[in-house]
Design an enzyme around this catalytic site. Structure first.
Site, mmCIF file in Angstrom:
data_model
loop_
_atom_site.group_PDB
_atom_site.id
_atom_site.type_symbol
_atom_site.label_atom_id
_atom_site.label_comp_id
_atom_site.label_asym_id
_atom_site.label_seq_id
_atom_site.Cartn_x
_atom_site.Cartn_y
_atom_site.Cartn_z
ATOM 1 N N LYS A 10 0.854 -1.254 -0.010
ATOM 2 C CA LYS A 10 -0.022 0.017 -0.038
ATOM 3 C C LYS A 10 0.793 1.291 0.068
ATOM 4 O O LYS A 10 1.142 2.128 0.969
ATOM 5 C CB LYS A 10 -0.930 0.122 1.385
HETATM 6 N N1 PMP Z 1 -7.092 -3.529 -3.142
HETATM 7 C C1 PMP Z 1 -6.753 -2.289 -2.715
HETATM 8 C C2 PMP Z 1 -6.318 -1.264 -3.836
HETATM 9 C C3 PMP Z 1 -7.012 -1.820 -1.502
HETATM 10 O O1 PMP Z 1 -6.656 -0.523 -1.146
HETATM 11 C C4 PMP Z 1 -7.485 -2.618 -0.400
HETATM 12 C C5 PMP Z 1 -7.596 -2.294 0.838
HETATM 13 N N2 PMP Z 1 -6.462 -2.488 1.702
HETATM 14 C C6 PMP Z 1 -7.490 -4.047 -0.808
HETATM 15 C C7 PMP Z 1 -7.306 -4.519 -2.134
HETATM 16 C C8 PMP Z 1 -8.049 -5.169 0.220
HETATM 17 O O2 PMP Z 1 -6.942 -5.523 1.057
HETATM 18 P P1 PMP Z 1 -7.054 -5.869 2.427
HETATM 19 O O3 PMP Z 1 -7.996 -7.007 2.281
HETATM 20 O O4 PMP Z 1 -5.633 -6.255 3.049
HETATM 21 O O5 PMP Z 1 -7.650 -4.633 3.162
#
Ligand code: PMP
Length: 315
Positions: free
Chosen positions: A158
């Site tokens: 991220k």
């Molecule tokens: N894709 C993106 C672009 C995101 O920002 C997120 C949120 N973090 C997710 C997928 C899902 O990831 P997670 O399950 O780790 O929150």
């Protein structure tokens, strides 16, 4: 009297209004930061907040830091402790969103060398209800924006700068009357939602784009893959998915920390299946919502249970 909210910055807990940075902060100009979105889910029965997969979130944060050459003076265990301490200090007795940010924190512009800019870490926690209405299937739009390829910008972690694309896509979808955007890769295959991973069910098999399809390696994605395989005995395939396969799918759903597990009822004004939440999606939702509050004994170790201290913020 309003309760004092506490944040973490500069190596210590500080009142949130004092957790500020200067206008020349490198990350503000260049997006040189790595963040996490972590949920604490209030379990009314136990009177505790269940932080979901805390360690895995910090492992991903540190993977992003490695790429951006951010050297934090903290291990995963240190970061978990900082988070638990701050949650206890704030005393929230409700659902919360936990946002750590590791960033190039020096007051330094016109410098594009990561190795010469000092690092900083901050953490804020806020009460958080629904990010998206998941009581009904979503209406989604295939975005006109494409998901960046990992060759342009690391996509599995991220990194703040990467979110410009998600924000443009989400804003476009909402302005057009949809709930969420689905982003394609440069080659037109499916990547993910603006802040969620995507799953598609056809003939009882669950499919999701693979790591090399530029999607974030979501922690909810990983959890749902494990639940689908181990609890429902379903086959989960990680592969390249064509856009038109989504139109023909029996069920589509999105997963993310903020969005939870949300059914997609329509894509580009076409019903997915019947347009209602499909039966596999429903089963997974039921399992998922029990798991994230710490009520699924097999997965108890995915939750860090925190008891709010009384007489502080929240309620
Ligand atoms: N894709 C993106 C672009 C995101 O920002 C997120 C949120 N973090 C997710 C997928 C899902 O990831 P997670 O399950 O780790 O929150």
């Amino acid at each position: 009297m309003t309760q004092q909210i506490w944040a973490f910055l500069g190596g210590k807990q500080v009142p949130e209004e004092d957790a500020t940075v200067g206008v020349k902060t490198h990350a503000l100009h260049y997006g040189t930061a790595v963040f996490e979105g972590i949920r604490g889910n209030w379990n009314e029965r136990l009177g505790k907040v269940a932080i979901f997969r805390l360690e895995e979130h910090y492992e991903r944060l540190l993977r992003g830091c490695k790429i951006l050459r951010i050297n934090l003076p903290y291990s995963v265990a240190d970061l978990c402790k900082i988070t638990i301490d701050l949650l206890e200090k704030n005393g929230f007795a409700e659902d919360v969103y936990i946002r750590p940010l590791a960033f190039k924190g020096e007051q330094l512009v016109a410098n594009l060398n990561l190795n010469t800019v000092a690092d900083e870490f901050m953490l804020v926690i806020q009460p958080f209800g629904d990010y998206i209405d998941n009581s009904r299937p979503l209406k989604c739009q295939t975005s006109s924006w494409r998901r960046p390829m990992d060759s342009s910008m690391p996509t599995g972690v991220k990194i703040s700068g990467l979110y410009t694309t998600s924000i443009l896509a989400k804003t476009e979808a909402l302005a057009a009357g949809f709930d969420e955007a689905i982003l394609l890769n440069q080659d037109g295959s499916v990547s993910e939602g603006s802040g969620e991973n995507l799953f598609m069910i056809r003939d009882g098999v669950i499919n999701t784009p693979s790591e090399t399809d530029n999607c974030l390696l979501g922690i909810t994605r990983d959890s749902v893959i494990q639940l689908a395989k181990d609890e429902l005995g379903l086959e989960v395939v990680q592969r390249h998915i064509h856009r038109s396969e989504l139109y023909l799918a029996d069920e589509v759903f999105l997963t993310g920390t903020a969005a939870h597990l949300t059914s997609v009822g329509e894509l580009d004004n076409r019903n997915i299946g019947t347009g209602e939440t499909g039966h596999i999606t429903k089963k997974l939702q039921d399992l998922y919502f029990k798991t994230v509050v710490g009520d699924q004994p097999n997965y108890a170790d995915w939750c860090t249970m925190v008891t709010p201290s009384s007489g502080k913020a929240g309620g």
